[in-house]
Design a protein around this motif. Structure first.
Motif, PDB file in Angstrom:
ATOM      1  N   GLY A   1      -3.393   1.289  -4.133  1.00  0.00           N
ATOM      2  CA  GLY A   1      -3.815   1.040  -2.324  1.00  0.00           C
ATOM      3  C   GLY A   1      -4.070   0.964  -1.435  1.00  0.00           C
TER       4      GLY A   1
ATOM      5  N   LYS B   1      -7.236  -0.048  -0.084  1.00  0.00           N
ATOM      6  CA  LYS B   1      -8.214  -0.635   0.121  1.00  0.00           C
ATOM      7  C   LYS B   1      -8.084  -1.636  -0.675  1.00  0.00           C
ATOM      8  CE  LYS B   1     -11.376   2.374   0.532  1.00  0.00           C
ATOM      9  NZ  LYS B   1     -12.686   3.697   0.352  1.00  0.00           N
TER      10      LYS B   1
ATOM     11  N   PRO C   1       0.541  -1.249   0.231  1.00  0.00           N
ATOM     12  CA  PRO C   1       0.037   0.068   0.160  1.00  0.00           C
ATOM     13  C   PRO C   1       0.949   1.156  -0.537  1.00  0.00           C
ATOM     14  CG  PRO C   1      -0.658  -2.237   0.860  1.00  0.00           C
ATOM     15  CD  PRO C   1       0.568  -2.173   1.219  1.00  0.00           C
TER      16      PRO C   1
END
Length: 497
Positions: free
Chosen positions: A260, A262, A201
């Protein structure tokens, strides 16, 4: 289910000095993969570099979409895609004949065209990146404020830097900095490099053509990636703008892959497809025919005005210049003129004798010192280190300097380390490289395309080219001078220079 959300952004710009753009990129949506992309840089100076880049992107896209399945080995698919693109570009570059048939809407490029392109292609699956490349376009990973290069340039200067023979700063200004040693379209068989990396991430992957990296140092790129921009698209534009502010000497392509934190499903992370860059289609294709429009009335008037201006300028020059008048009169009368330039061979089309001929009996003091005068006269330092000798293939040696006054006699260096590399050029800018360890001399075009490879030589050292004949003179493993006689292939024609 992927643990990362993946975003992509890409754009290309022709730069501040180029009239066209030979860079091309593609972003593809492939089920089961968070990202698939490619960046190609058509090799400037070669004919139809933009066609090569577009063809490579087309073939790579088709191969990835056809062969990338959820259980595929991405590394093997990427290798197949790049090698397929190499075959396709080589096919376009072959000489045309009446028997050629169009393939998938494309016809061969103009006869004997030289086509080549660098390439970086990659895919992301389940948070893992695979990237394959050939040439000097690059891939970087930006992680925790640190920019790390994921690819090694396939270029002469970068190989010299890795070997410790050249510094990074020397490589950036070297006259051989544009000499590519591996790329699509310059060899019959392509050997790309593939690398696999796990994404975390916050990682950003930067893929770019050398239009960015020749203008900006890595230390200048990293802060631009570190500063929040709000979107990847904005970061792409910031990098391109920075390269243009530094001069924009070449086409600039930037592609960013952002990881990212998420989690997202495959359908959520699959990017929209996008292509950009050079748009010239191969000659004869439907795209190229569609672009051709008949000249309108305004175009005809403009052309007539230009022709009239040229005619007036020619008459004015003839009136003012007695030399031009006499030259014109000589051409019309068929009489020879003394103003014609000497005719040199087309060095690109020279081939060489299978066996080199030794022309100097005395061993040299150094494998790195060799000078050539007209008519094949060789100047060298004898292995005693005390005399400078002028040797002629058909005459006796002549001592030019009898005593160099060196403190100790220099013994002939019969060793030739495997990493020895020597470079020479000819009057048309072609480049000759001798590799001692490989026993090979390669001739490259000014753009880096391989023209000739001479193998099974005796550890060649320093070399030089006879300008009139194109003969290659080199020093062998025993420090003797040998010559490879040049000859024109049957289809070659002399080119005035």
């Amino acid at each position: 289910m992927s643990t990362l959300s993946i975003q992509l952004a890409a754009d290309t710009h022709k730069g501040m000095r180029r009239s066209g753009n030979e860079d091309t990129f593609g972003v593809f949506a492939i089920p089961g993969y968070e990202a698939a992309f490619v960046v190609c840089d058509g090799m400037g100076g070669l004919q139809a570099g933009d066609i090569a880049a577009n063809e490579a992107v087309r073939v790579i896209e088709a191969t990835l979409k056809a062969r990338l399945l959820p259980d595929s080995d991405p590394a093997q698919v990427l290798l197949a895609a790049l090698r397929g693109a190499n075959d396709a570009v080589n096919s376009l570059a072959r000489p045309r004949s009446d028997d050629d048939e169009p393939t998938q809407g494309n016809e061969p490029a103009p006869s004997n065209a030289l086509m080549g392109t660098t390439v970086v292609a990659g895919v992301v699956r389940a948070g893992t990146l695979w990237v394959a490349h050939a040439g000097d376009s690059r891939a970087y990973r930006f992680r925790s404020g640190r920019l790390e290069r994921l690819t090694n340039d396939h270029s002469f200067v970068d190989e010299q830097v890795r070997a410790g023979n050249m510094t990074e700063s020397e490589a950036r200004v070297s006259r051989f900095r544009n000499m590519i040693t591996r790329a699509i379209g310059i060899d019959a068989v392509l050997e790309p490099e593939v690398r696999q990396e796990t994404l975390l991430p916050g990682d950003t992957i930067l893929v770019c053509s050398d239009g960015l990296t020749t203008m900006l140092l890595d230390d200048e790129i990293a802060p631009l990636l570190a500063e929040p921009r709000g979107s990847l698209e904005r970061q792409v534009q910031v990098l391109i703008d920075a390269a243009n502010r530094k001069g924009g000497h070449d086409n600039i392509t930037v592609l960013l892959v952002g990881a990212g934190g998420k989690g997202a499903s495959e359908g959520d992370t699959a990017p929209l497809e996008k292509r950009g860059g050079g748009t010239r289609a191969p000659e004869g294709s439907r795209e190229s025919r569609r672009r051709r429009k008949p000249a309108g009335p305004s175009t005809v008037v403009l052309m007539l005005a230009m022709l009239g201006g040229l005619a007036f300028l020619t008459l004015l020059l003839l009136a003012l210049s007695p030399i031009l008048r006499s030259q014109l009169a000589a051409n019309l009368s068929g009489k020879p003129t003394t103003l014609s330039a000497p005719v040199l061979p087309d060095y690109r089309r020279l081939t060489y004798s299978d066996t080199p001929l030794r022309i100097v009996d005395s061993p040299l003091a150094s494998r790195s010192q060799l000078a050539l005068l007209p008519e094949g006269k060789v100047v060298f330092v004898r292995n005693s280190g005390e005399q400078v000798i002028l040797a002629h293939p058909s005459g006796p040696e002549k001592v030019l300097v009898s005593d160099l006054k060196v403190p100790d006699k220099v013994q002939a260096d019969m060793s030739s380390p495997d990493n020895e590399v020597y470079v020479a050029t000819d009057p048309q800018g072609n480049i000759y490289i001798s590799y001692a360890g490989r026993g090979v001399i390669k001739k490259l075009s000014p753009e880096g395309a391989e023209l000739t490879r001479i193998s099974k030589l005796d550890r060649p050292g320093a070399l030089t080219i006879e300008p009139k004949s194109g003969d290659i003179y080199f020093i062998d493993a025993t420090n003797h001078v040998q010559v490879l006689r040049a000859k024109l292939v049957a289809s070659a024609k002399p080119s005035p220079k």
